[in-house]
Design an enzyme around this catalytic site. Structure first.
Site, short mmCIF file in Angstrom:
data_model
loop_
_atom_site.label_atom_id
_atom_site.label_comp_id
_atom_site.label_asym_id
_atom_site.label_seq_id
_atom_site.Cartn_x
_atom_site.Cartn_y
_atom_site.Cartn_z
CB CYS A 88 30.10 -17.23 -27.65
SG CYS A 88 31.67 -16.38 -28.19
CB CYS A 143 31.10 -14.10 -25.78
SG CYS A 143 30.82 -14.29 -27.52
#
Length: 323
Positions: A79, A82
C-alpha cells in the site's frame, strides 16, 4: 488521499451514558489492579509504537486501552499511501509522549482483525479507548488534520474515561521496536514544503513543490505519489458531489461526468468503484473520448500505487477493454 472521516464524530456513538460509565468503571478497575501489581512503570519512546497481531490484540490493544488511547494503523506492504501515512503516525506517537500508543496491524497477516473492524480499504486508522473502538479516518491525511484528530482523541480519553496516558522515560530500556528515525535526503526540504502546503490547503503550492522535486529526480516515488494525490484533490475541491453523481447517473455516456465521478469515488476511498466506472466508460467510448478516460485511469493508478493489487486487477481489465 483525502480522509473520509477526519473527525471524532464516532465518539457520538460511544457517548451513551450507560456505556460510557461502564467503560470508565472498567478502565478504573484495570488501572487499580495494575497499580496493586506494581504498575507497568515508565516506558521508552520506542515502546510507543508497537506491532500487533491477532494473538497479541487482546493484551496489547484492548487491555492497554484502559490506561492510554490506542491508535491502530491498519497497513500493508504493498500500500503506497500507507508508506506515506505510517511514518507520520509513528513520529507523532513519539511526539505525543505517552498520551497515545500506536499499534500497527498488517492486514495481510491479520485478515480476521480487518474483517472485525469492517475495513474496506487502507490505510485505515481507528482508536480504542477503554475497550471502546471508534473510527478516526481512512486514507492518507495531512499532518495538521491528524494532529487535530489526535488532540480530540486525547481530550475525550481524559475527560470521559480518566485516561492520562503512559509515563515516558527517555532513558528507559526499550522493550519493543527502535524509535522511528527520519531519513535525511536531498529533497526533504521540498517534500516538507509540499506537505505544509497541503496542510494549509494550498493545493497549487503542493503541486508545484512536488513538480520541483520531479524536475530534478523524475523517479522519486514519494514525489510522484504526492503529486498524483495533490492534483486529484485540486480537481475535486470545487466540485458539488451531489451534482456530479447526479450527472454521472443521468448521463452514462458523458465522459467528463464519469471522470469527475471517478475522482470523487477515489477521494472517498472507493477505489474499485472509481476504476470500474472508468473501465466501463472505456468500453463504450472511442477515439479522443476513450483516450481521455484511459489517461485519467492511469493517473488514478498513480494515486493508489502500482503495488496495490486493485491496480494490477484494473490494469488487466483495462487491457481487455482496449484490446
Amino acid at each position: 488521499m483525502q480522509p473520509r472521516n477526519m473527525s471524532m464524530s464516532g465518539v457520538v456513538d460511544l457517548a451513551a451514558v450507560k456505556a460510557a460509565q461502564e467503560a470508565k468503571a472498567k478502565a478504573e478497575q484495570t488501572r487499580a489492579e495494575a497499580a496493586r501489581q506494581g504498575g507497568v512503570g515508565a516506558v521508552s519512546p520506542a515502546d510507543l509504537v508497537i506491532d500487533v497481531d491477532e494473538a497479541s490484540f487482546e493484551s496489547e490493544v484492548l487491555q492497554r486501552s484502559a490506561e492510554v488511547p490506542v491508535v491502530i494503523d491498519f497497513w500493508a506492504e504493498w500500500c503506497q499511501p500507507c508508506k506515506q501515512l505510517s511514518p507520520v503516525l509513528e513520529r507523532l506517537a513519539v511526539e505525543y509522549n505517552g498520551r497515545i500508543l500506536l499499534a500497527k496491524i498488517d492486514v495481510d497477516a491479520n485478515q480476521m482483525l480487518m474483517q472485525q473492524f469492517g475495513i474496506q480499504g487502507i490505510p485505515a486508522v481507528f482508536a480504542v479507548v477503554a475497550g471502546q473502538a471508534l473510527p478516526l479516518f481512512q486514507g492518507a491525511a495531512g499532518e495538521e488534520q491528524i494532529r487535530q484528530t489526535l488532540d480530540q482523541l486525547v481530550q475525550v480519553a481524559e475527560q470521559r474515561f480518566g485516561l492520562t496516558g503512559l509515563t515516558v522515560d527517555p532513558d528507559a530500556e526499550p522493550g519493543g521496536r527502535p524509535a522511528p528515525e527520519v531519513a535525511e535526503g536531498p529533497y526533504d526540504a521540498l517534500l516538507e514544503a509540499a506537505v505544509r502546503a497541503l496542510d494549509a490547503g494550498d493545493l497549487g503550492g503542493a503541486v508545484q513543490a512536488y513538480k520541483n522535486v520531479l524536475s530534478d529526480d523524475p523517479g522519486n516515488m514519494e514525489a510522484k505519489l504526492g503529486l498524483a494525490q495533490a492534483e486529484l484533490l485540486q480537481r475535486v475541491q470545487d466540485l458539488d458531489p451531489q451534482q456530479v453523481r447526479k450527472d454521472a447517473a443521468d448521463k452514462p455516456k458523458d465522459v467528463q461526468a464519469q471522470i469527475a465521478a471517478a475522482d470523487l469515488d477515489l477521494v472517498g476511498g472507493h477505489v474499485e468503484d472509481a476504476f470500474g466506472r472508468l473501465i466501463e466508460t472505456v468500453q463504450r467510448t472511442a477515439g479522443e473520448d476513450r483516450d481521455a478516460v484511459r489517461l485519467r485511469l492511469l493517473e488514478l493508478f498513480e494515486v493508489v500505487g502500482a503495488e496495490d493489487p486493485r491496480v494490477a486487477a484494473a490494469r488487466r481489465a483495462l487491457a481487455r477493454a482496449l484490446f
